[in-house]
Scaffold this motif. Structure first.
Motif, short mmCIF file in Angstrom:
data_model
loop_
_atom_site.label_atom_id
_atom_site.label_comp_id
_atom_site.label_asym_id
_atom_site.label_seq_id
_atom_site.Cartn_x
_atom_site.Cartn_y
_atom_site.Cartn_z
N UNK A 83 0.84 -1.20 0.00
CA UNK A 83 0.00 0.00 0.00
C UNK A 83 0.88 1.26 0.00
N UNK A 110 2.09 1.86 -3.42
CA UNK A 110 1.07 2.43 -4.31
C UNK A 110 0.89 3.92 -4.04
N UNK A 111 0.90 4.30 -2.77
CA UNK A 111 0.77 5.72 -2.44
C UNK A 111 1.95 6.51 -2.99
N UNK A 119 1.75 6.89 -6.82
CA UNK A 119 0.72 7.79 -7.32
C UNK A 119 0.22 7.34 -8.68
N UNK A 120 0.09 8.29 -9.59
CA UNK A 120 -0.50 7.94 -10.89
C UNK A 120 0.42 7.06 -11.73
N UNK A 150 1.41 4.36 -11.01
CA UNK A 150 1.08 2.96 -10.79
C UNK A 150 0.38 2.39 -12.02
N UNK A 151 -0.24 3.27 -12.79
CA UNK A 151 -1.00 2.79 -13.95
C UNK A 151 -0.10 2.17 -15.01
N UNK A 197 7.32 9.84 -2.02
CA UNK A 197 6.44 10.05 -3.17
C UNK A 197 6.98 11.19 -4.03
N UNK A 201 8.18 9.61 -7.69
CA UNK A 201 7.30 9.82 -8.85
C UNK A 201 8.03 10.43 -10.04
N UNK A 202 8.74 11.57 -9.81
CA UNK A 202 9.46 12.16 -10.95
C UNK A 202 10.55 11.22 -11.49
N UNK A 224 14.40 2.48 -11.25
CA UNK A 224 14.28 2.94 -9.86
C UNK A 224 14.46 1.76 -8.90
N UNK A 225 13.81 0.64 -9.21
CA UNK A 225 13.94 -0.54 -8.36
C UNK A 225 15.39 -0.99 -8.29
#
Lengths: 258, 208
Positions: free
Chosen positions: B74, B77-78, B81-82, B84-85, B178, B182-183, B193-194
């Motif tokens: 969770x 996912x937070x 953010x977007x 995740x799509x 986040x 995200x960026x 990133x991983x």
């Protein structure tokens, strides 16, 4: 720790701007001008519209830190922890006039009385503030400055603004530091008596106390963003006296679902 | 400037929870925090020297005690953010695992550093338990008498209550990461990133 850093910001800002105000302004303007219209990206157009300038000033500060950090490491190595704590306490105790002034301006009279009691106890029983006996006796340490006062007065959001040498700030907090820093005894001493070593020691102690956190900063994907976001969140926490609103997690997820 | 979310977070997380993961855990958030904090502190006090000699044992302890009560998926996912799509379930899981490894490693390191120095006080819950977000407030007391506030944010899952964020002096782990990740995902892709998280890569800004 937070407060003592704030106090020092007042100190340096005052002394520094006094001696080289023009140079400082030129530096700021130069950097601002240098990046106008050429920003490659802007991660937060609302809260950090000057990101281009801020990143340059951040890099400048990190460059200065290449010199400051080794000095702090040496100091940390030869100075035992209890002594370091004492030095930190001593300077934090001296920030009392700034704290009290802002507690009064925010109408926090009970807290102001507590701060006064704290100052009296630590200055006497605590041997000029070297020992923080007040905290152990249950007199809490408050953290107030003029930036927080102006936030309470309604200047809620202020754009992020990295200051030369002093690092993370906002327009509001930068102004706050320069107003009230004048009343910090350490800066007063440096200004009136031209004795600078107490200020240098204060700075050195603060830098040394931050050493354990360097790793997290250096390991960050983007140290600039890490510092900015952590600083702004911590600032909100101070402004709301430890009760800032929780992050809007639902909104984080909404982005997922929209 | 107690900026280091992780520096402090270690300390806080150290005191976070552990519990046997057998079936759904019915314990409530505040109870989870105080029971497992006590448990971790006990093993630290009794086996401190051992952990100092072999830090990897410390990591194992933290991993076993902490992971069952965290909802790292969770959190991931937070944090995404977007973004995740554009990620597969497996990628989200890999990111969550990589992040929790970093967290555990730092947390174990921090625990060793702060051992014996801290004392945890779990504050009474304000208002009702909210299944989507319940914030457990704690204060860690340092030897000099100062308190560091460390809050744990829980939500209710099918497996019971799980923590998904830690907030140290107002600095949220999820929010801070986040804003960074995200960026980064946008720029280089989630796999990169991983991989970087996995390598524990240092990024020194001044060298850019």
């Amino acid at each position: 720790m937070t407060r003592s850093r704030g106090a020092t910001m007042h100190v340096i800002l005052n002394t520094y701007t006094r001696t080289s105000r023009t140079g400082l302004l030129l530096l700021c303007l130069g950097l601002l001008g240098g990046c106008a219209g050429t920003q490659s990206r802007n991660t937060d157009p609302v809260g950090d519209p000057w990101e281009g300038y801020n990143r340059k000033m951040h890099a400048f500060n990190m460059g200065i830190d290449k010199v400051a950090r080794p000095v702090a490491v040496g100091y940390d190595r030869i100075t035992p922890d209890p002594l370091q704590r004492g030095i930190g306490n001593f300077f934090r105790n001296l920030a009392y006039p700034v704290t009290l002034g802002n507690q009064i301006l925010q109408g926090k009279f009970v807290a102001g009385i507590e701060s006064t009691a704290r100052f009296l106890v630590n200055s006497t029983v605590g041997l000029l503030g070297f020992f923080d006996v007040a905290t152990k006796a249950g007199l809490p340490q408050y953290d107030e400055d003029f930036g927080q006062t102006m936030a309470k007065w309604g200047w809620d959001d202020s754009r992020y603004f990295v200051l030369p040498l002093l690092g993370p700030s906002t327009v509001r907090d930068g102004l706050g530091f320069s107003f009230f820093g004048y009343y910090n005894p350490v800066s007063w001493y440096a200004r009136e008596e031209h004795v600078y070593w107490p200020m240098a020691l204060d700075l050195l102690q603060i830098r040394a106390s931050l050493l354990p956190q360097d790793k997290a900063l250096y390991e960050a994907y983007d140290p600039y963003l890490f510092l900015r976001d952590a600083w702004l969140q911590n600032r909100a926490y101070l402004i709301h006296d430890g009760e800032p609103p929780s992050p809007d997690y639902e909104d984080y997820l909404d982005e997922v679902e929209d | 400037m107690r900026l280091s979310l992780l520096g402090g977070g270690l300390l806080g997380l150290a005191l976070c929870v552990s519990c046997p993961a057998q079936g759904a855990d019915l314990r409530e958030p505040a109870q989870l925090v105080s029971e497992t904090a006590g448990k971790i502190l006990d093993s630290l006090n009794s086996r401190g020297a051992e952990f100092e000699a072999q830090p990897e044992l410390m990591e194992d302890l933290v991993r076993n005690d902490l992971l069952p009560v965290l909802d790292v998926h969770y959190s991931a996912r937070l944090i995404l953010g977007r973004e995740v799509r554009s990620a597969s379930e497996a990628q989200v899981k890999a990111l969550a695992d990589a992040m929790s490894n970093v967290l555990i490693e730092r947390y174990a390191r921090g625990l060793l550093q702060y051992r014996n120095r801290e004392q945890l006080e779990v504050m009474p819950l304000r208002g009702e338990l909210n299944e989507r977000m319940t914030r457990v407030r704690t204060r860690v007391r340092m030897t000099n008498g100062n308190h560091i506030p460390v809050d744990y944010v829980f939500h209710k899952t099918d497996d019971g209550w799980k923590a998904f964020d830690v907030i140290v002096e107002g600095i949220s782990y999820v929010t801070t990461y986040r804003n960074q990740i995200m960026p980064e995902v946008q720029a280089t892709g989630i796999d990169a990133v991983i991989a970087r998280l996995g390598r524990g890569e240092l990024l020194l800004n001044e060298q850019k």
